[in-house]
Design a protein around this motif. Sequence first.
Motif, PDB file in Angstrom:
ATOM      1  N   ILE A  44       0.679  -1.316  -0.011  1.00 35.77           N
ATOM      2  CA  ILE A  44      -0.040   0.098   0.105  1.00 35.77           C
ATOM      3  C   ILE A  44       0.681   1.275  -0.168  1.00 35.77           C
ATOM      4  CG2 ILE A  44      -1.652   1.211   1.210  1.00 35.77           C
ATOM      5  CD1 ILE A  44      -2.762  -1.669   2.120  1.00 35.77           C
ATOM      6  N   ILE A  45       1.984   1.305   0.690  1.00 34.66           N
ATOM      7  CA  ILE A  45       3.143   2.234   0.674  1.00 34.66           C
ATOM      8  C   ILE A  45       4.323   1.754   0.372  1.00 34.66           C
ATOM      9  CG2 ILE A  45       1.700   3.591   2.243  1.00 34.66           C
ATOM     10  CD1 ILE A  45       3.456   2.983   4.319  1.00 34.66           C
ATOM     11  N   GLU A  46       5.370   2.466  -0.058  1.00 31.07           N
ATOM     12  CA  GLU A  46       6.451   1.748  -0.445  1.00 31.07           C
ATOM     13  C   GLU A  46       7.558   2.849   0.090  1.00 31.07           C
ATOM     14  OE1 GLU A  46       7.003   0.869  -4.543  1.00 31.07           O
ATOM     15  OE2 GLU A  46       5.039  -0.104  -4.648  1.00 31.07           O
ATOM     16  N   PRO A  47       8.286   2.568   0.916  1.00 24.79           N
ATOM     17  CA  PRO A  47       9.504   3.265   1.776  1.00 24.79           C
ATOM     18  C   PRO A  47      10.596   3.276   0.902  1.00 24.79           C
ATOM     19  CG  PRO A  47       9.301   1.205   2.919  1.00 24.79           C
ATOM     20  CD  PRO A  47       8.168   1.235   1.703  1.00 24.79           C
ATOM     21  N   ASP A  48      11.440   4.205   0.834  1.00 26.98           N
ATOM     22  CA  ASP A  48      12.598   4.043   0.134  1.00 26.98           C
ATOM     23  C   ASP A  48      13.813   3.445   1.475  1.00 26.98           C
ATOM     24  OD1 ASP A  48      12.249   5.590  -1.843  1.00 26.98           O
ATOM     25  OD2 ASP A  48      12.522   7.221  -1.027  1.00 26.98           O
ATOM     26  N   GLY A  49      14.541   2.500   0.856  1.00 29.23           N
ATOM     27  CA  GLY A  49      15.345   1.558   1.846  1.00 29.23           C
ATOM     28  C   GLY A  49      15.076   0.467   1.943  1.00 29.23           C
ATOM     29  N   ARG A  50      15.798  -0.465   2.117  1.00 25.75           N
ATOM     30  CA  ARG A  50      15.603  -2.049   2.073  1.00 25.75           C
ATOM     31  C   ARG A  50      15.309  -2.298   3.828  1.00 25.75           C
ATOM     32  NH1 ARG A  50      18.142  -5.529  -2.106  1.00 25.75           N
ATOM     33  NH2 ARG A  50      17.613  -4.542  -3.895  1.00 25.75           N
ATOM     34  N   GLU A  51      16.064  -1.873   4.622  1.00 24.54           N
ATOM     35  CA  GLU A  51      16.090  -2.435   6.140  1.00 24.54           C
ATOM     36  C   GLU A  51      15.022  -1.385   6.713  1.00 24.54           C
ATOM     37  OE1 GLU A  51      19.730  -2.942   7.785  1.00 24.54           O
ATOM     38  OE2 GLU A  51      20.863  -3.295   5.832  1.00 24.54           O
ATOM     39  N   LEU A  52      14.285  -1.849   7.502  1.00 26.11           N
ATOM     40  CA  LEU A  52      13.449  -1.106   8.306  1.00 26.11           C
ATOM     41  C   LEU A  52      13.915  -0.205   9.077  1.00 26.11           C
ATOM     42  CD1 LEU A  52      10.539  -1.815   9.676  1.00 26.11           C
ATOM     43  CD2 LEU A  52      11.809  -1.836  11.833  1.00 26.11           C
ATOM     44  N   ARG A  53      15.245  -0.172   9.455  1.00 20.50           N
ATOM     45  CA  ARG A  53      15.771   0.997  10.241  1.00 20.50           C
ATOM     46  C   ARG A  53      16.374   2.135   9.177  1.00 20.50           C
ATOM     47  NH1 ARG A  53      21.278   1.088   9.842  1.00 20.50           N
ATOM     48  NH2 ARG A  53      22.215  -0.726   9.130  1.00 20.50           N
ATOM     49  N   LEU A  54      16.289   1.756   7.982  1.00 21.98           N
ATOM     50  CA  LEU A  54      16.639   2.741   6.983  1.00 21.98           C
ATOM     51  C   LEU A  54      15.624   3.246   6.206  1.00 21.98           C
ATOM     52  CD1 LEU A  54      19.942   0.968   5.586  1.00 21.98           C
ATOM     53  CD2 LEU A  54      19.935   3.082   6.990  1.00 21.98           C
ATOM     54  N   TRP A  55      14.276   2.771   6.476  1.00 19.71           N
ATOM     55  CA  TRP A  55      13.215   3.101   5.831  1.00 19.71           C
ATOM     56  C   TRP A  55      12.881   4.835   5.740  1.00 19.71           C
ATOM     57  CZ3 TRP A  55       8.654  -0.678   7.058  1.00 19.71           C
ATOM     58  CH2 TRP A  55       8.783  -1.852   6.437  1.00 19.71           C
ATOM     59  N   ARG A  56      12.700   5.346   4.887  1.00 21.22           N
ATOM     60  CA  ARG A  56      12.168   6.794   4.420  1.00 21.22           C
ATOM     61  C   ARG A  56      11.046   6.947   3.736  1.00 21.22           C
ATOM     62  NH1 ARG A  56      15.092   6.234   8.133  1.00 21.22           N
ATOM     63  NH2 ARG A  56      17.172   7.366   8.661  1.00 21.22           N
ATOM     64  N   PHE A  57      10.079   7.668   4.107  1.00 20.16           N
ATOM     65  CA  PHE A  57       8.844   7.867   3.629  1.00 20.16           C
ATOM     66  C   PHE A  57       8.578   9.411   2.791  1.00 20.16           C
ATOM     67  CE2 PHE A  57       8.516   4.389   6.957  1.00 20.16           C
ATOM     68  CZ  PHE A  57       7.653   3.530   5.984  1.00 20.16           C
ATOM     69  N   SER A  58       7.883   9.375   2.001  1.00 17.32           N
ATOM     70  CA  SER A  58       7.685  10.423   0.925  1.00 17.32           C
ATOM     71  C   SER A  58       6.403  11.129   1.647  1.00 17.32           C
ATOM     72  CB  SER A  58       7.738  10.492  -0.424  1.00 17.32           C
ATOM     73  OG  SER A  58       6.546   9.527  -0.667  1.00 17.32           O
ATOM     74  N   GLY A  59       5.917  12.191   1.164  1.00 14.37           N
ATOM     75  CA  GLY A  59       4.690  13.021   1.636  1.00 14.37           C
ATOM     76  C   GLY A  59       3.841  12.375   0.954  1.00 14.37           C
ATOM     77  N   VAL A  60       3.896  11.702  -0.054  1.00 11.10           N
ATOM     78  CA  VAL A  60       2.663  10.898  -0.717  1.00 11.10           C
ATOM     79  C   VAL A  60       2.502   9.739   0.158  1.00 11.10           C
ATOM     80  CG1 VAL A  60       2.256   9.355  -2.702  1.00 11.10           C
ATOM     81  CG2 VAL A  60       3.539  11.475  -3.144  1.00 11.10           C
ATOM     82  N   ASN A  61       3.613   9.082   0.543  1.00 11.13           N
ATOM     83  CA  ASN A  61       2.992   7.986   1.759  1.00 11.13           C
ATOM     84  C   ASN A  61       2.454   8.487   2.877  1.00 11.13           C
ATOM     85  OD1 ASN A  61       4.401   5.508   0.724  1.00 11.13           O
ATOM     86  ND2 ASN A  61       6.333   6.629   1.037  1.00 11.13           N
ATOM     87  N   LEU A  62       2.580   9.651   3.238  1.00  7.89           N
ATOM     88  CA  LEU A  62       1.885  10.205   4.525  1.00  7.89           C
ATOM     89  C   LEU A  62       0.546  10.284   4.103  1.00  7.89           C
ATOM     90  CD1 LEU A  62       2.000  11.698   7.342  1.00  7.89           C
ATOM     91  CD2 LEU A  62       2.551  13.848   6.086  1.00  7.89           C
ATOM     92  N   VAL A  63       0.291  11.059   2.925  1.00 11.21           N
ATOM     93  CA  VAL A  63      -1.252  10.932   2.519  1.00 11.21           C
ATOM     94  C   VAL A  63      -1.848   9.635   2.510  1.00 11.21           C
ATOM     95  CG1 VAL A  63      -2.666  11.733   0.597  1.00 11.21           C
ATOM     96  CG2 VAL A  63      -0.531  13.153   1.585  1.00 11.21           C
ATOM     97  N   ARG A  64      -1.125   8.620   1.881  1.00 11.90           N
ATOM     98  CA  ARG A  64      -1.788   7.362   1.806  1.00 11.90           C
ATOM     99  C   ARG A  64      -2.249   6.742   3.136  1.00 11.90           C
ATOM    100  NH1 ARG A  64      -2.020   5.006  -3.416  1.00 11.90           N
ATOM    101  NH2 ARG A  64      -1.869   2.978  -2.398  1.00 11.90           N
ATOM    102  N   VAL A  65      -1.358   6.933   4.136  1.00 12.07           N
ATOM    103  CA  VAL A  65      -1.045   6.197   5.489  1.00 12.07           C
ATOM    104  C   VAL A  65      -2.446   7.016   6.127  1.00 12.07           C
ATOM    105  CG1 VAL A  65      -0.390   5.939   7.677  1.00 12.07           C
ATOM    106  CG2 VAL A  65       0.946   5.605   5.711  1.00 12.07           C
ATOM    107  N   ARG A  66      -2.705   8.566   5.909  1.00 13.49           N
ATOM    108  CA  ARG A  66      -3.668   8.864   6.697  1.00 13.49           C
ATOM    109  C   ARG A  66      -5.109   8.566   6.101  1.00 13.49           C
ATOM    110  NH1 ARG A  66      -1.768  15.141   8.030  1.00 13.49           N
ATOM    111  NH2 ARG A  66      -0.520  14.435  10.016  1.00 13.49           N
ATOM    112  N   SER A  67      -5.116   8.369   4.594  1.00 11.42           N
ATOM    113  CA  SER A  67      -6.228   7.764   3.948  1.00 11.42           C
ATOM    114  C   SER A  67      -6.530   6.597   4.555  1.00 11.42           C
ATOM    115  CB  SER A  67      -5.908   8.025   2.578  1.00 11.42           C
ATOM    116  OG  SER A  67      -5.915   9.111   2.047  1.00 11.42           O
TER     117      SER A  67
END
Length: 110
Positions: A44-67
């Motif tokens: 549903i969302i796709e972070p940048d980074g392969r490992e959980l501790r390195l995940w980074r989320f864009s503003g688009v992901n923020l909107v999708r999570v809130r939706s």
Amino acid sequence: MTSDDLLLIHTGTIIEDDPLTLGQLCRACGTHADWVISLVEEGIIEPDGRELRLWRFSGVNLVRVRSALRLQRDLGVNLAGIGLALDLMDELENLRTQLKIAGHVQEHQV
């Protein structure tokens, strides 16, 4: 942009400055990391980074999570349904944009 600033964002266009960590995304959305991880696992969302501790989320992901949160809270939609609903909403927005562009092109041709 700090996580405190993100709490003030309710609607509108998000201007992406810095990507968000998992913790910042969770605080901005008022949700738990486990739920966000489930969204990633469902695609549903796709972070940048392969490992959980390195995940980074864009503003688009923020909107999708809130939706996604609204769909689950207000309508009781499960994760698979959330993914489908968000994909359909994205498609609808793309079609509206195409219609708007086509309308502008026709105006200039007449």
